[in-house]
Design an enzyme around this catalytic site. Structure first.
Site, PDB file in Angstrom:
ATOM      1  N   LYS A   1      14.942  11.654  39.174  1.00 40.55           N
ATOM      2  CA  LYS A   1      13.638  11.317  40.060  1.00 40.55           C
ATOM      3  C   LYS A   1      13.844  10.233  41.064  1.00 40.55           C
ATOM      4  CE  LYS A   1      10.686  12.524  35.991  1.00 40.55           C
ATOM      5  NZ  LYS A   1       9.712  12.118  35.051  1.00 40.55           N
TER       6      LYS A   1
ATOM      7  N   SER B   1       5.382  13.067  31.435  1.00 41.39           N
ATOM      8  CA  SER B   1       5.451  12.058  32.482  1.00 41.39           C
ATOM      9  C   SER B   1       4.341  11.977  33.443  1.00 41.39           C
ATOM     10  CB  SER B   1       6.699  12.096  33.002  1.00 41.39           C
ATOM     11  OG  SER B   1       6.846  13.193  33.849  1.00 41.39           O
TER      12      SER B   1
ATOM     13  N   LYS C   1      30.787  19.701  32.889  1.00 37.78           N
ATOM     14  CA  LYS C   1      30.913  19.737  31.665  1.00 37.78           C
ATOM     15  C   LYS C   1      32.079  20.379  31.174  1.00 37.78           C
ATOM     16  CE  LYS C   1      26.955  21.204  30.629  1.00 37.78           C
ATOM     17  NZ  LYS C   1      26.302  21.383  32.049  1.00 37.78           N
TER      18      LYS C   1
HETATM   19  P1  ADP Z   1      29.140  22.924  34.008  1.00 37.30           P
HETATM   20  O1  ADP Z   1      30.031  23.005  32.738  1.00 37.30           O
HETATM   21  O2  ADP Z   1      28.514  21.457  33.554  1.00 37.30           O
HETATM   22  O3  ADP Z   1      28.006  23.685  34.280  1.00 37.30           O
HETATM   23  P2  ADP Z   1      31.402  22.981  35.548  1.00 37.30           P
HETATM   24  O4  ADP Z   1      32.103  22.369  34.405  1.00 37.30           O
HETATM   25  O5  ADP Z   1      31.681  24.593  35.333  1.00 37.30           O
HETATM   26  O6  ADP Z   1      29.968  22.770  35.319  1.00 37.30           O
HETATM   27  O7  ADP Z   1      31.675  22.497  36.988  1.00 37.30           O
HETATM   28  C1  ADP Z   1      31.079  23.386  37.995  1.00 37.30           C
HETATM   29  C2  ADP Z   1      32.046  22.967  39.253  1.00 37.30           C
HETATM   30  O8  ADP Z   1      32.118  21.596  39.824  1.00 37.30           O
HETATM   31  C3  ADP Z   1      33.563  23.094  38.865  1.00 37.30           C
HETATM   32  O9  ADP Z   1      34.397  23.724  39.891  1.00 37.30           O
HETATM   33  C4  ADP Z   1      34.093  21.577  38.814  1.00 37.30           C
HETATM   34  O10 ADP Z   1      35.356  21.396  39.061  1.00 37.30           O
HETATM   35  C5  ADP Z   1      33.036  20.909  39.776  1.00 37.30           C
HETATM   36  N1  ADP Z   1      32.736  19.821  39.823  1.00 37.30           N
HETATM   37  C6  ADP Z   1      31.759  19.231  38.873  1.00 37.30           C
HETATM   38  N2  ADP Z   1      31.797  17.846  38.780  1.00 37.30           N
HETATM   39  C7  ADP Z   1      32.776  17.247  39.339  1.00 37.30           C
HETATM   40  C8  ADP Z   1      33.249  16.068  39.596  1.00 37.30           C
HETATM   41  N3  ADP Z   1      32.700  15.009  39.247  1.00 37.30           N
HETATM   42  N4  ADP Z   1      34.464  16.005  40.488  1.00 37.30           N
HETATM   43  C9  ADP Z   1      34.957  17.035  40.849  1.00 37.30           C
HETATM   44  N5  ADP Z   1      34.516  18.328  40.597  1.00 37.30           N
HETATM   45  C10 ADP Z   1      33.442  18.662  39.897  1.00 37.30           C
END
Ligand code: ADP
Length: 880
Positions: free
Chosen positions: A822, A779, A430
C-alpha cells in the site's frame, strides 16, 4: 460278356459302385433273398434329394433311384452270420435304367449297358464325339491321359507322405501299371476322400471315355490342391509349435540357471533361514535375508520365482525382490503374487493386480539420493546460503528464516520441525526458493499442485475396488522421485477445497504433514503403510486466511511481500534479463536494455507484486530481436552475417549492423510490446473537493493501489446507499463509520446541539471507484469516516493525503495487512502523507524501503480522533 437286360435291384444308400471295383455289401437276409438267386445284379444309388433324373413314377425308395446304376457280378455270398448276408460283388459296367418292373416278389430294372474302354475297340466316345459335333483329336486325348497319369503319381506320393495304408497304395500302383485307365479312374474315385457323392454319380453316368477322363482330372486336381494346402498349414503350425517349444525350453533353462545363481549368493546363515523357510512349506518360497542397508526393520524379504512360465511375471518378481520391501510389505505382496499366478493373464483382474504390484516395485522403499544414509547428514548451511543468494535477489528476511529452519534440522538431526510454508503473492519466488533449498540440500525436487483439489482420494488414493482406481498424489510423487528423501513442494495449499462432498482433502493432508503420523502414511490404493518421514515438505500459499486452521497449525509461515519498483529493477537487471538473453541464444549479441525502458515496462506493462509478467515482457523483447536477426538472415545480407559470425567467435560483444540497435529504448518498447497497458493512478491534476478522500487498497494478486472514496448527500430520510461492488465486510465498515459520526456529530461540529439528529432530512451515498472490481475488507473504515466528515463539514482533504485502517464502533483504529504494498503504491501515485494504524508502525519500519520512508510523512493513529485532529482544522469542531 453278354449281360441280361433285366436285373434285380440293389439300392445303395450314400454309396456309388463303379465298374471294376470289388467290394462287399451287408444286407439283411430278407433283402438279399431275391438277389442271391441271380449271378448279376444292378447296384443303383439312391438320391438323397430326388432330382429330375431319377426314375419317375415310383414311390418311396424306388422313387429315389438314380437313372444310372452299375451292373455287378456276385462273386460270393456269405451267410455265416445269422440274419445277415454279405454280398461280395464286382462292378462290371455302367447301366442306364430304362424301366422298373415288378416281378411277383420284387422289383427289377430294365437296363442298357455301357462299357467305357480306353482302347480303340468299341470306343463309345467316338459316338459321343460325333454326337457332340466335335472331332476330338488323338493328341488331345493323349494329353489328358498324360496329365491324369502325372496327377496319379503325385497323388500316390502325397498319400505316402500322409502315411496311407500300404495295401491301398500298392493296389493303386499295381493298377497304374496293369489296368486300363477307366478302371484306374474308378479306383481313384473310390479311394479319394474328397470325391463327393455327386462326383461319383457324375462318374457313373460318364459313359464316354473323354468325359470320364476330364471328370477324373478335375476331381484328382481338386483333391491334390486340398492336400497341398493342408500340408502347408501343417508346416506353418509345426514351425510355430517348434518356436514355442524352443522358447519354453530356453526359458526353463534360464530359470534354472537363475535359481542356481540366487542360491549361490545366499550367505551361510541365510541358507539356514532358507532351509527353515522351506521346512515350513512356505508356498511362496520367501527367503528372509538380513539386509544391512535397511535401517528400519533390518530385514528384507526376497520372493523367489519358481518355474515362472510367464516372463513378465518373472520380471515383476525380480523387480519386487530388488525393491527392498520392508517385512510388512513382503507378506502382502507374496499373497498377491500367489493370486496373480492363479489368474488368467488376459482377465482385467490380473491386469489390475499386475499394475498394483508394479507400483509397489517402483516405490522407493529404501532408496536415498546421494551417498548419505540419513537426511540430516548433508545439510550445509553455507552451501544453502550460497544457492539462495545465487538464485534470488533481496529477500533478506526470508532467506534468514529459511537458513534458521535448516539449521534447526542440522542441529536437532531430525525432520520434526514444522513444515515450512511460504506465503506471498504470485511471482515473488516461492517456488524457486523451494527449488533452491532442494538444490542446496542435494535432494530431488518434486512440485505437487494442490490448487482446486476437492477430493480426498486425490491425496490418499482410491481403494482398489473402484474402477480405474489410482494411487494418490503423494504416492505417485514418491514413485516419480524414485528416492525416499526428496523435497516435495505442496504448491497452493490454500487453494484446496475444504469440506467438499468428496471428503476433506485438508484432513488427509494433515496426516501427511504430521511427523508422528507420516512415518506410516496409508494410501488407499497402495494399502501398505509408506514411510514419508524422510521427505522435506515445503508448502506455498497466496494468502494465509484460506489455509485450513489445523494445517496452518503444523506449519511455519514465512511471508514474502511484493517487490518495490526498485527491487523489480534489480531483479530484472541481474536475473531475468540475463536469463532470457541466454534462453534466446542472444548471449553474444551485446543487446542491452536501458534503465528508462525497464522502468517504463515495470510501470506501464505490469501491475503485479511479483515479477512473472515482467519476465514475460523480457522474453517478448528477446523474441522480437531474434525475429529481426532471422529476417536479416533471410534477406541474404550474407556479408553482414559473416561479419556477425566472425566477430561472434572473436569477441564477446558484437558490433551490430546499422539496422539493429543494440540498446532497447522506451521508443522501441511501444513498437515491441504495443500500447501501454496500465496508466498510473496519479493524485495530482484535479482540485481537492469535500467528500473525496483517498484510501489504500490491497488486491488479491498482492498489488497495492490508491482508491478514491466519494460521498455525496441528497434530500431524504437518513438512508445510506453503497455502490462499487462492495463485499459484506466493507459495507459493515460503512455502517460503523456512519454510526460513529452520528454519535459524535456534536463533538465533530456537525450539529448545533447535542440533541440534534444528524442526517434526519438527508440521504448519503458512498461510492468506491472502479465499480467493476469486487472489493472487500475492513481497511477502508478510516477513509469512509474522513470522507463523510469532509462532506458534511465542507472541508476538503488534501489530495496528497491517503489513509488506511480498520475502525471499531467506539472509534479505535485496528491494524491492517499489506502495508508495504500500500505504501509503495501510494508513493508511486504521488501521496505525501499517509495515516496508518499505530500498530502497523513496525511493518513500515521493517518492510518499506528507506527511500520511500523518507519521502512520505506517516501519521500513526490509535483512534479516529487522532485522524480527525490531524486532517481537519480542529478549531472548526466543537470541543467535547
Ligand atoms: P511463485 O512461486 O511465488 O509464484 P516463482 O517462484 O514461480 O513465483 O517465480 C517466478 C519467476 O520470478 C521465476 O523465474 C523466479 O526466478 C523469478 N523471481 C522471483 N523472485 C525473484 C528474486 N528475488 N530474484 C530473482 N528472481 C526472482
Amino acid at each position: 460278356m453278354s449281360l441280361p437286360d433285366q436285373l434285380p435291384i440293389l439300392p445303395l444308400y450314400d454309396k456309388v459302385l463303379l465298374p471294376s471295383i470289388v467290394t462287399n455289401y451287408t444286407l439283411s437276409d430278407a433283402e438279399a433273398k431275391h438277389l442271391i438267386k441271380n449271378d448279376f445284379i444292378v447296384c443303383i444309388p439312391l438320391m438323397k434329394n430326388p432330382r429330375g433324373n431319377t426314375i419317375a413314377g415310383l414311390n418311396d425308395d424306388l422313387g429315389r433311384l438314380y437313372h444310372f446304376g452299375c451292373t455287378a457280378e456276385i462273386l460270393n455270398v456269405d451267410q455265416s452270420l445269422p440274419g445277415t448276408t454279405v454280398l461280395h460283388v464286382q462292378g462290371l459296367c455302367r447301366s442306364r435304367v430304362t424301366d422298373i418292373v415288378y416281378e411277383g416278389t420284387s422289383f427289377e430294372a430294365l437296363v442298357t449297358h455301357h462299357f467305357v474302354m480306353d482302347d480303340d475297340n468299341g470306343r463309345e466316345e467316338d459316338k459321343y464325339n460325333k454326337n457332340n459335333g466335335c472331332n476330338s483329336t488323338k493328341i488331345n486325348q493323349e494329353a489328358n491321359e498324360a496329365q491324369f497319369r502325372v496327377l496319379c503319381k503325385e497323388y500316390i506320393t502325397r498319400m505316402q507322405e500322409l502315411g496311407i495304408a500300404d495295401a491301398i497304395l500298392l493296389q493303386l500302383t499295381r493298377s497304374m501299371a496293369n489296368e486300363p485307365l477307366p478302371s484306374i479312374i474308378s479306383l481313384l474315385l473310390y479311394l479319394t476322400e474328397s470325391a463327393t457323392f455327386d462326383d461319383k454319380l457324375s462318374a457313373l453316368e460318364a459313359v464316354h471315355y473323354q468325359q470320364l477322363l476330364e471328370l477324373a482330372i478335375k476331381v484328382v486336381s481338386c483333391h491334390l490342391q486340398t492336400l497341398r494346402t493342408s500340408t502347408e498349414m501343417q508346416q506353418t503350425v509345426e514351425q510355430a509349435l517348434d518356436h514355442h517349444r524352443r522358447e519354453f525350453y530356453l526359458r526353463h533353462q534360464f530359470h534354472r540357471i537363475e535359481r542356481k545363481h540366487n542360491n549361490h549368493f545366499v550367505l551361510p546363515q541365510q541358507q539356514q533361514q532358507l532351509r527353515s523357510t522351506r521346512k515350513n512349506n512356505n508356498p511362496y518360497n520367501i527367503i528372509f535375508k538380513t539386509n544391512n542397508n535397511n535401517r528400519n526393520t533390518n530385514v528384507t524379504n526376497i520372493i523367489t520365482s519358481s518355474n515362472e512360465d510367464d516372463e513378465e511375471l518373472a520380471d515383476l518378481v525380480r523387480q519386487l525382490n530388488q525393491a527392498n520391501l520392508p517385512t510388512y510389505a513382503t507378506s502382502v505382496v507374496s499373497r498377491d503374487i500367489k493370486r496373480l499366478r492363479k489368474l488368467t493373464p488376459s482377465t482385467p483382474e490380473s491386469g489390475i493386480l499386475r499394475s498394483y504390484l508394479e507400483l509397489v516395485a517402483s516405490l522407493p522403499w529404501q532408496q536415498q539420493l546421494a551417498t548419505t544414509t540419513t537426511y540430516t547428514d548433508d545439510v550445509s548451511i553455507t552451501v544453502a546460503q550460497k544457492h539462495l543468494d545465487t538464485d534470488h535477489y533481496g529477500l533478506g528476511q526470508v532467506k534468514r528464516r529459511i537458513l534458521e529452519y535448516l539449521s534447526v534440522i542440522k542441529v536437532k538431526k531430525d525432520l520434526s520441525p514444522p513444515i515450512l510454508c511460504l506465503v506471498g503473492p504470485p511471482g515473488v519466488g516461492k517456488t524457486t526458493l523451494a527449488r533452491s533449498i532442494a538444490t542446496a540440500l542435494n535432494r530431488k525436487f518434486y512440485r505437487m499442485s494442490l490448487g482446486s483439489i476437492r477430493d480426498e482420494a486425490d491425496i490418499r488414493g482410491h481403494r482398489r475396488t473402484y474402477v480405474a482406481a489410482m494411487p494418490g498424489l503423494l504416492i505417485n510423487g514418491m514413485r516419480k522421485c524414485g528416492v525416499k528423501n526428496p523435497v516435495i513442494l505442496l504448491d497452493e495449499i490454500d487453494k484446496m477445497v475444504q469440506n467438499s462432498n468428496q471428503g476433506d482433502p485438508a484432513a488427509a493432508m494433515l496426516e501427511v504433514l504430521d511427523p508422528s503420523q507420516n512415518i506410516s502414511f496409508m494410501d488407499h490404493f497402495l494399502n501398505i503403510p509408506f514411510d514419508l518421514s524422510q521427505v522435506l515438505f515445503i508448502a506455498t500459499a497466496n494468502s494465509m486466511e484460506s489455509i485450513p486452521g489445523p494445517l496452518l497449525d503444523r506449519m511455519e509461515v514465512v511471508h514474502l511481500s511484493g517487490y518495490t519498483t526498485d527491487e523489480k529493477m534489480h531483479i530484472a537487471r541481474s536475473y531475468l534479463w540475463p536469463k532470457q538473453i541466454e534462453a534466446h541464444g542472444l548471449g553474444k549479441m551485446g543487446i542491452t536494455l536501458s534503465d528508462s525502458a525497464l522502468l517504463y515496462i515495470i510501470e506501464h506493462y505490469t501491475q503485479e507484486s511479483g515479477v512473472r509478467n515482467l519476465d514475460r515482457n523480457m522474453a517478448s523483447l528477446c523474441r522480437y530481436r531474434c525475429k529481426e536477426y532471422a529476417d536479416m538472415a533471410e534477406k541474404s545480407e550474407t556479408k553482414k552475417l559473416q561479419q556477425l559470425h566472425l566477430s561472434q567467435s572473436s569477441s564477446s560483444s558484437l558490433l551490430l549492423s546499422s539496422d539493429l540497435k543494440p540498446k532497447i529504448e522506451i521508443d522501441d518498447i511501444h513498437v515491441i510490446l504495443g500500447a501501454p497497458l496500465y496508466d498510473f493512478d496519479m493524485v495530482d491534476g484535479e482540485e481537492a473537493v469535500p467528500g473525496v478522500v483517498f484510501g489504500l487498497a490491497y488486491t488479491q494478486g498482492g498489488m497495492g493501489g490508491i482508491l478514491p472514496i466519494e460521498v455525496n448527500q441528497m434530500p431524504g430520510r437518513g438512508r445510506l446507499t453503497l455502490t462499487g461492488s462492495l463485499g459484506d465486510v466493507l459495507k459493515e465498515s460503512a455502517y460503523i463509520a456512519l454510526s460513529w459520526i452520528k454519535s459524535n456529530a456534536y463533538a465533530l461540529g456537525l450539529t448545533a446541539s447535542r440533541k440534534d439528529e444528524l442526517l434526519s432530512d438527508m440521504d448519503l451515498h458512498i461510492h468506491l471507484a472502479a465499480g467493476a472490481v469486487r472489493k472487500d475488507g475492513p481497511s477502508a473504515g478510516i477513509t469512509m469516516v474522513t470522507a463523510i466528515i469532509s462532506l458534511l463539514s465542507g472541508k476538503s482533504v488534501p489530495k496528497t493525503t491517503a489513509m488506511t485502517g480498520e475502525i471499531t464502533l467506539r472509534g479505535q483504529i485496528r491494524s491492517i495487512g499489506g502495508v508495504k504494498e500500500k505504501v509503495i503504491s501510494a508513493h508511486r501515485a504521488g501521496i505525501e502523507r499517509i495515516l496508518l494504524p499505530a500498530t502497523n508502525q513496525r511493518e513500515v519500519l521493517q518492510d518499506v524501503p528507506e527511500n520511500i520512508r523518507q519521502s512520505i510523512r506517516f501519521i500513526y493513529c490509535k483512534s479516529l480522533w487522532d485522524a480527525v485532529e490531524a486532517i481537519f482544522d480542529y478549531d472548526g469542531l466543537h470541543t467535547m
